[in-house]
Design a protein around this motif. Structure first.
Motif, PDB file in Angstrom:
ATOM      1  N   VAL A 108       0.827  -1.219   0.000  1.00 21.70           N
ATOM      2  CA  VAL A 108       0.000   0.000   0.000  1.00 21.70           C
ATOM      3  C   VAL A 108       0.859   1.266   0.000  1.00 21.70           C
ATOM      4  N   PRO A 109       1.851   1.413   0.910  1.00 13.21           N
ATOM      5  CA  PRO A 109       2.681   2.635   0.846  1.00 13.21           C
ATOM      6  C   PRO A 109       3.411   2.767  -0.490  1.00 13.21           C
ATOM      7  N   ALA A 110       3.822   1.623  -1.066  1.00 16.28           N
ATOM      8  CA  ALA A 110       4.564   1.674  -2.322  1.00 16.28           C
ATOM      9  C   ALA A 110       3.696   2.190  -3.465  1.00 16.28           C
ATOM     10  N   ILE A 111       2.480   1.662  -3.600  1.00 19.03           N
ATOM     11  CA  ILE A 111       1.656   2.104  -4.732  1.00 19.03           C
ATOM     12  C   ILE A 111       1.084   3.498  -4.490  1.00 19.03           C
ATOM     13  N   GLU A 112       0.949   3.894  -3.248  1.00 16.93           N
ATOM     14  CA  GLU A 112       0.511   5.261  -2.984  1.00 16.93           C
ATOM     15  C   GLU A 112       1.576   6.261  -3.394  1.00 16.93           C
ATOM     16  N   CYS A 172      -5.663   7.258 -13.842  1.00 13.84           N
ATOM     17  CA  CYS A 172      -4.991   5.973 -13.583  1.00 13.84           C
ATOM     18  C   CYS A 172      -5.603   5.286 -12.373  1.00 13.84           C
ATOM     19  N   ALA A 173      -5.258   4.030 -12.222  1.00 17.00           N
ATOM     20  CA  ALA A 173      -5.625   3.247 -11.034  1.00 17.00           C
ATOM     21  C   ALA A 173      -4.484   2.295 -10.722  1.00 17.00           C
ATOM     22  N   LEU A 174      -4.175   2.179  -9.456  1.00 20.34           N
ATOM     23  CA  LEU A 174      -3.152   1.235  -8.990  1.00 20.34           C
ATOM     24  C   LEU A 174      -3.829   0.222  -8.085  1.00 20.34           C
ATOM     25  N   LEU A 175      -3.550  -1.060  -8.350  1.00 18.29           N
ATOM     26  CA  LEU A 175      -4.249  -2.139  -7.651  1.00 18.29           C
ATOM     27  C   LEU A 175      -3.249  -3.087  -6.991  1.00 18.29           C
ATOM     28  N   ILE A 176      -3.710  -3.695  -5.894  1.00 24.32           N
ATOM     29  CA  ILE A 176      -2.985  -4.817  -5.264  1.00 24.32           C
ATOM     30  C   ILE A 176      -3.901  -6.027  -5.348  1.00 24.32           C
ATOM     31  N   CYS A 177      -3.393  -7.127  -5.904  1.00 23.37           N
ATOM     32  CA  CYS A 177      -4.176  -8.361  -6.026  1.00 23.37           C
ATOM     33  C   CYS A 177      -3.441  -9.501  -5.341  1.00 23.37           C
ATOM     34  N   ASP A 178      -4.198 -10.494  -4.861  1.00 25.31           N
ATOM     35  CA  ASP A 178      -3.538 -11.670  -4.290  1.00 25.31           C
ATOM     36  C   ASP A 178      -3.201 -12.656  -5.396  1.00 25.31           C
ATOM     37  N   ALA A 197      -7.235   5.227  -7.056  1.00 26.09           N
ATOM     38  CA  ALA A 197      -7.467   5.630  -8.441  1.00 26.09           C
ATOM     39  C   ALA A 197      -7.978   7.060  -8.489  1.00 26.09           C
ATOM     40  N   THR A 198      -7.771   7.691  -9.647  1.00 27.92           N
ATOM     41  CA  THR A 198      -8.388   8.995  -9.883  1.00 27.92           C
ATOM     42  C   THR A 198      -9.891   8.788  -9.999  1.00 27.92           C
ATOM     43  N   SER A 222       7.724 -18.250  -4.309  1.00 24.17           N
ATOM     44  CA  SER A 222       6.278 -18.425  -4.455  1.00 24.17           C
ATOM     45  C   SER A 222       5.608 -17.063  -4.614  1.00 24.17           C
ATOM     46  N   ALA A 223       4.646 -16.977  -5.561  1.00 21.44           N
ATOM     47  CA  ALA A 223       3.944 -15.723  -5.795  1.00 21.44           C
ATOM     48  C   ALA A 223       2.991 -15.440  -4.643  1.00 21.44           C
ATOM     49  N   GLN A 224       3.127 -14.257  -4.067  1.00 22.74           N
ATOM     50  CA  GLN A 224       2.240 -13.832  -2.993  1.00 22.74           C
ATOM     51  C   GLN A 224       1.091 -12.972  -3.508  1.00 22.74           C
ATOM     52  N   GLY A 225       1.185 -12.519  -4.754  1.00 24.56           N
ATOM     53  CA  GLY A 225       0.169 -11.668  -5.356  1.00 24.56           C
ATOM     54  C   GLY A 225       0.796 -10.863  -6.464  1.00 24.56           C
ATOM     55  N   CYS A 226       0.169  -9.764  -6.851  1.00 26.58           N
ATOM     56  CA  CYS A 226       0.743  -8.902  -7.880  1.00 26.58           C
ATOM     57  C   CYS A 226       0.221  -7.489  -7.676  1.00 26.58           C
ATOM     58  N   ILE A 227       0.889  -6.532  -8.319  1.00 27.02           N
ATOM     59  CA  ILE A 227       0.401  -5.154  -8.346  1.00 27.02           C
ATOM     60  C   ILE A 227       0.134  -4.802  -9.802  1.00 27.02           C
ATOM     61  N   ALA A 228      -0.843  -3.914 -10.034  1.00 18.69           N
ATOM     62  CA  ALA A 228      -1.252  -3.587 -11.400  1.00 18.69           C
ATOM     63  C   ALA A 228      -1.465  -2.085 -11.541  1.00 18.69           C
ATOM     64  N   LEU A 229      -1.198  -1.606 -12.742  1.00 17.86           N
ATOM     65  CA  LEU A 229      -1.433  -0.209 -13.098  1.00 17.86           C
ATOM     66  C   LEU A 229      -2.418  -0.186 -14.266  1.00 17.86           C
ATOM     67  N   VAL A 230      -3.503   0.585 -14.156  1.00 17.06           N
ATOM     68  CA  VAL A 230      -4.509   0.713 -15.210  1.00 17.06           C
ATOM     69  C   VAL A 230      -4.474   2.153 -15.729  1.00 17.06           C
ATOM     70  N   LEU A 231      -4.268   2.300 -17.059  1.00 14.27           N
ATOM     71  CA  LEU A 231      -4.253   3.599 -17.718  1.00 14.27           C
ATOM     72  C   LEU A 231      -5.254   3.583 -18.875  1.00 14.27           C
ATOM     73  N   PRO A 232      -5.670   4.754 -19.339  1.00 18.97           N
ATOM     74  CA  PRO A 232      -6.437   4.775 -20.589  1.00 18.97           C
ATOM     75  C   PRO A 232      -5.565   4.235 -21.721  1.00 18.97           C
ATOM     76  N   ALA A 233      -6.170   3.536 -22.673  1.00 18.27           N
ATOM     77  CA  ALA A 233      -5.389   2.913 -23.737  1.00 18.27           C
ATOM     78  C   ALA A 233      -4.606   3.942 -24.531  1.00 18.27           C
ATOM     79  N   ASN A 234      -5.179   5.150 -24.687  1.00 20.04           N
ATOM     80  CA  ASN A 234      -4.475   6.159 -25.470  1.00 20.04           C
ATOM     81  C   ASN A 234      -3.333   6.813 -24.695  1.00 20.04           C
ATOM     82  N   LYS A 235      -3.195   6.445 -23.384  1.00 22.17           N
ATOM     83  CA  LYS A 235      -2.084   6.939 -22.565  1.00 22.17           C
ATOM     84  C   LYS A 235      -1.042   5.852 -22.291  1.00 22.17           C
TER      85      LYS A 235
END
Length: 651
Positions: A74-78, A89-95, A105-106, A172-185
């Motif tokens: 959480v501190p990292a993606i913030e 944009c949106a930043l996500l944490i997933c398991d 996210a905005t 072992s994978a503990q989860g992942c982080i993701a970044l979502v942007l508009p496709a044109n960005k």
């Protein structure tokens, strides 16, 4: 739209508009072609189902299980969000299953995702919402991007999604982080940014895990140290106390707030420890004294020096043992306990009963005891019985054979051996502190030790070899096989020491003067051997006659050895005369001959004894006995039958 995205759009339209197209699409990644084909078999490209979502207690349980990931990520993606906050944009944490644990996210991006049902608790599953970067990153175990028309589902064409897995120390994978942007960005650097963030999160998680484990181990060590029987004192080279456990505080009389204080303001370390620190070498189990808050505290100390990776001193650890505890351990493991009591002392004769009565009186007293008599009388057994009948019975009983200690080592043994620094190994007197010290063959003590013993008996103080004077509470029981008064006359023994030892002067009569004790001693020996051999053992009347008439110059010890030998010689459970040593048979027969006059009344006994003596000498061989006695075989057989003698007993 970028040329690459325009090409992908054209390829996507061709793929979804021609159901027969499965392979051979130009300019498309083989993996993307495979997932498109897989998605087309499972779902429609123009239909958007709401993704599955975990809610309520289920979602709370997932969050709790992934707390380590969430707390670090959480501190990292913030931080990343603050860097990107001017863009949609949106930043996500997933398991590891694709469940969205946290998002920032905005407002516009949050609304777009919310309209698609993508929010906290939603699952990024390929089988429901088509291919996406989160799902691909999980399956490919690497950072992945899915931009615009690379998505099979038409509803995701307006988004560019970047995802990177987070691995623990075991891979072992503990989860992942993701970044979502508009496709044109869409940005070439976005995937690198999210991949770098995932690695930083994984590193921080590993560090936090190591710190947690270290703290847990440290807590376990502290719990262990608080429960040990010895004191533990640790301090840094700058003198600051790092740790002092409960036992250490008890031994030194300190409170719980000593950590962080300078050790030199709390106590004065002995010279032996200071010298060890200067040499950079630890010491093991030295007896010394620590001055703490004006009190001198006798302890046994071990010093350990802990080095770091550069071989520099990190800290010092002193293990503190109470002196009495160490001595008790020594007594326990060395078997310094008296096992025999007066019930174990055999003696039915008047002489031995008188000795036992005197010993019982001595047990009730506190002064020294002197046991004198010949070798082999069991004086050490009597000393044990006196100790066990006294008020010191639960304290150490140490027996020392003074003759067995070389003269050059005697002072060291009795007055303490000097060690490195000011440490001194405990003397025999100190080891017996509170209990009894039995000095067997006390006449063998050197003049120096005799003087120290006399001083101890008079004052209760012992002069150590290093000059220190210590108070010792020990009762002395001494034994001697010589006439100590004569030794005093010959200047071999101190007269004053003899007077001190004679507080209770107990003579132990030899076995030849109390032959009525022989039968009881034989019975006791056979009883002990019966327990060992697992079958009952007895002595025949004839064998007992020989044993009772023998003079026993070796006293009890010789009798025990004779009985053990006879038990091993006998063919059954009954000891016969022939099982006894020749020395006993011959000596007894000769004594009988010399003691009895050759009158008509005892000629028969004399003849019988002569035949027995010849049988012993000739080992029961008839022909040799005839030559020895100068009689015929017929005469010999007739006399053997007359006296009831069996030659098998003498073979």
């Amino acid at each position: 739209m970028l040329p690459r995205q325009a090409l992908t759009k054209a390829i996507w339209h061709a793929f979804v508009s021609q159901p027969s197209v499965e392979a051979g699409l130009p300019d498309i990644d083989p993996h993307l072609q495979q997932v498109w084909a897989r998605c087309r078999r499972q779902q429609r490209h123009d239909h958007w189902p709401m993704p599955h979502r975990a809610k309520g207690v289920t979602f709370d349980s997932i969050l709790k299980s992934k707390a380590a990931l969430v707390n670090v990520a959480v501190p990292a993606i913030e931080d990343i969000y603050e860097y990107l906050e001017n863009d949609s944009c949106a930043l996500l944490i997933c398991d590891e299953t694709g469940c969205t644990l946290y998002s920032c996210a905005t407002a516009d991006m949050q609304q777009k995702l919310h309209d698609l049902g993508i929010q906290e608790g939603s699952y990024w599953r390929e089988g429901i919402i088509g291919n996406n970067a989160v799902s691909s990153a999980r399956h490919l175990a690497k950072a992945t991007q899915t931009i615009g028309y690379e998505h099979f589902k038409q509803a995701l064409h307006d988004f560019a999604v970047y995802a990177a897995p987070v691995f623990d120390g075991n891979g072992s994978a503990q989860g992942c982080i993701a970044l979502v942007l508009p496709a044109n960005k869409a940005s070439v650097s976005a995937l690198g940014l999210i991949h770098s963030a995932a690695r930083d999160i994984a590193s921080q998680m590993r560090a936090d895990n190591m710190l947690t484990e270290s703290n847990q181990h440290l807590s376990e060590v502290h719990v262990l140290l608080e429960g040990v029987a010895e004191g533990v004192l640790a301090w840094y080279p700058n003198g600051k106390i790092h740790y002092l456990n409960r036992k250490g505080r008890e031994l030194l009389g300190l409170g719980a707030g000593e950590s962080g204080r300078d050790i030199n303001t709390v106590m004065t370390l002995p010279q032996s420890i200071q010298q060890a620190i200067r040499r950079g070498k630890g010491v093991d189990m030295i007896e010394t004294t620590i001055e703490c808050k004006g009190k001198l505290i006798p302890l046994v100390v071990s010093l350990k020096i802990v080095k770091n990776d550069q071989n520099e001193t990190h800290c010092y650890i002193a293990l503190l043992y109470p002196l009495k505890h160490i001595r008790d351990l020594i007594h326990h493991h060395a078997g310094n306990r008296a096992r025999l009591t007066f019930d174990d002392i055999v003696g039915v004769s008047d002489a031995m009963q008188r000795t036992i009565r005197q010993a019982r009186h001595a047990a009730r007293g506190r002064g020294p005891v002197l046991l004198h008599g010949e070798d082999g009388l069991g004086k050490s057994h009597l000393a044990q019985a006196i100790h066990n009948a006294s008020d010191r019975q639960d304290q150490p009983f140490i027996a020392i054979n003074c003759q067995a200690i070389p003269k050059e080592l005697m002072a060291t043994e009795f007055l303490g051996a000097s060690q490195e620094g000011d440490g001194v190994a405990a003397s025999k007197f100190e080891l017996a502190h509170g209990g009894t010290l039995f000095l067997d063959q006390v006449e063998c003590l050197s003049a120096e030790v005799q003087a120290a013993l006399l001083h101890l008996l008079k004052t209760g103080l012992l002069n150590r070899m290093n000059g220190n004077i210590v108070s010792v509470d020990v009762r002395i029981i001494a034994s001697s096989t010589i006439d100590l008064a004569q030794a005093v006359t010959e200047k071999h023994f101190r007269g004053q020491l003899l007077l001190e030892l004679q507080t209770f002067d107990i003579p132990v009569p030899p076995l030849r003067e109390r032959r009525e004790d022989v039968a009881a001693l034989v019975e006791r020996s056979l009883m002990l051997l019966t327990a060992e051999k697992k079958h009952s053992l007895h002595a025949s009347p004839e064998a007992m006659s020989y044993l009772e008439n023998y003079r026993w110059p070796g006293n009890h010890r010789e009798l025990r050895n004779v009985i053990e030998r006879a038990v091993n010689f006998t063919q059954g459970t009954l000891i016969e005369a022939g099982d006894l040593p020749d020395s006993i048979l011959l000596t007894t027969a000769e004594a009988a001959d010399n003691a009895q006059p050759q009158s008509s009344n005892n000629l028969a006994d004399a003849e019988r004894n002569t035949i027995i003596r010849s049988a012993i000498l000739c080992r029961g061989t008839i022909s040799k006995m005839c030559d020895d006695l100068q009689i015929s075989r017929t005469t010999l057989w007739r006399k053997l039958k007359h006296y009831g003698l069996e030659m098998g007993d003498y073979k």
